[in-house]
Enzyme design. Sequence first.
Site, PDB file in Angstrom:
ATOM      1  N   SER A 163      71.950 -38.763  -8.792  1.00 18.14           N
ATOM      2  CA  SER A 163      71.058 -39.898  -8.548  1.00 18.14           C
ATOM      3  C   SER A 163      70.682 -39.976  -7.069  1.00 18.14           C
ATOM      4  CB  SER A 163      71.727 -41.189  -9.046  1.00 18.14           C
ATOM      5  OG  SER A 163      70.805 -42.243  -9.136  1.00 18.14           O
ATOM      6  N   ASP A 255      66.279 -41.029 -19.167  1.00 13.24           N
ATOM      7  CA  ASP A 255      66.418 -41.563 -17.809  1.00 13.24           C
ATOM      8  C   ASP A 255      65.055 -41.998 -17.271  1.00 13.24           C
ATOM      9  OD1 ASP A 255      66.997 -42.039 -15.141  1.00 13.24           O
ATOM     10  OD2 ASP A 255      67.912 -40.082 -14.780  1.00 13.24           O
ATOM     11  N   HIS A 285      70.765 -41.688 -17.711  1.00  5.17           N
ATOM     12  CA  HIS A 285      71.200 -41.621 -16.320  1.00  5.17           C
ATOM     13  C   HIS A 285      72.701 -41.920 -16.260  1.00  5.17           C
ATOM     14  CE1 HIS A 285      69.889 -41.787 -12.066  1.00  5.17           C
ATOM     15  NE2 HIS A 285      70.885 -42.638 -11.885  1.00  5.17           N
TER      16      HIS A 285
END
Length: 314
Positions: A163, A255, A285
């Site tokens: 991320s 995601d 995610h």
Amino acid sequence: MDQAAPFVRPDMQAFLDALAAMEGPAITDMTLEEARASYVALHAMADKPARELAVIRDLACPGPAGDIPLRLYDAREAREPGPVVCFFHGGGFVIGDLETHHALCTELAHLLDLPVVATHYRRAPEAPFPAAIEDCEAAARWIAGNPGELAREATGLVTIGDSAGGNATVVVTQLLGQDPAAVPVVLQVPIFPLVADAEGSASMADFSEGFVLTAETMGFFDAAYGADRSDPRGFPILGDHSSAPATIVVTASLDPIRDSGREYAKALVDAGRDCLFLEMRGVTHSFTNLRQAVPSTQADLEKVVAAMKFMLAA
């Protein structure tokens, strides 16, 4: 959407249902301390327990605003010179730390059989863009050039992160390409990274609510971090890809920032670079930190590690 109803794995759906049933406050309704505590609690609940390793040691290295906390993980007490993994944690540059990704780092060290050094950078909003990147770059340079402190000699760096840490992975790799460290980056592994601006993307529209990471949370992180949208250190899709090292781009099909990773993989292929693209189907995610709550994601992480071993052996 990609299809009328996106594929969601059964164990992923069960976790999403459990999250929805909790009906907790949105991150935008929490204090900063509460938001950080909730992230720690989520990973403590959802991730597998940390592995026991021969070495788990807290370190620090000099940074532009003081010492940078690091943590060394290794399945072996000692080893011959070889690649060293630089791990940058996620959390929107706001809520992550060494503890939120501790279990994942132990797993990576165990599966890869390589030393892993995790970096805890300055976080927003106390230290907005580009403070985190400055710390991550300083840490990577230190890891490359301080075998005595690490008691491990790096022959090359493997940059990896999830991320926001995936963003840092690409940015630091680009910065070390422009101004080399003591050893080169031999592989980069951005995992569900924010590389390109996700606003207006199809994945942001399709998965903005109900799939772990929400558009509201992304907005919260974006406002706190304040990355310059014209600066490659904020959005590295804007950088030069012509000399990128071997890369594994990992995305999750559910995601909201999935398309950012896809765009980066395409940019690398278009630039003629070695790129392996893995999209994990039916998961969200943060799947790398949900391995207890969503058991099938352990195999996803093992697939990433197998790809890393393949690319490093090539």
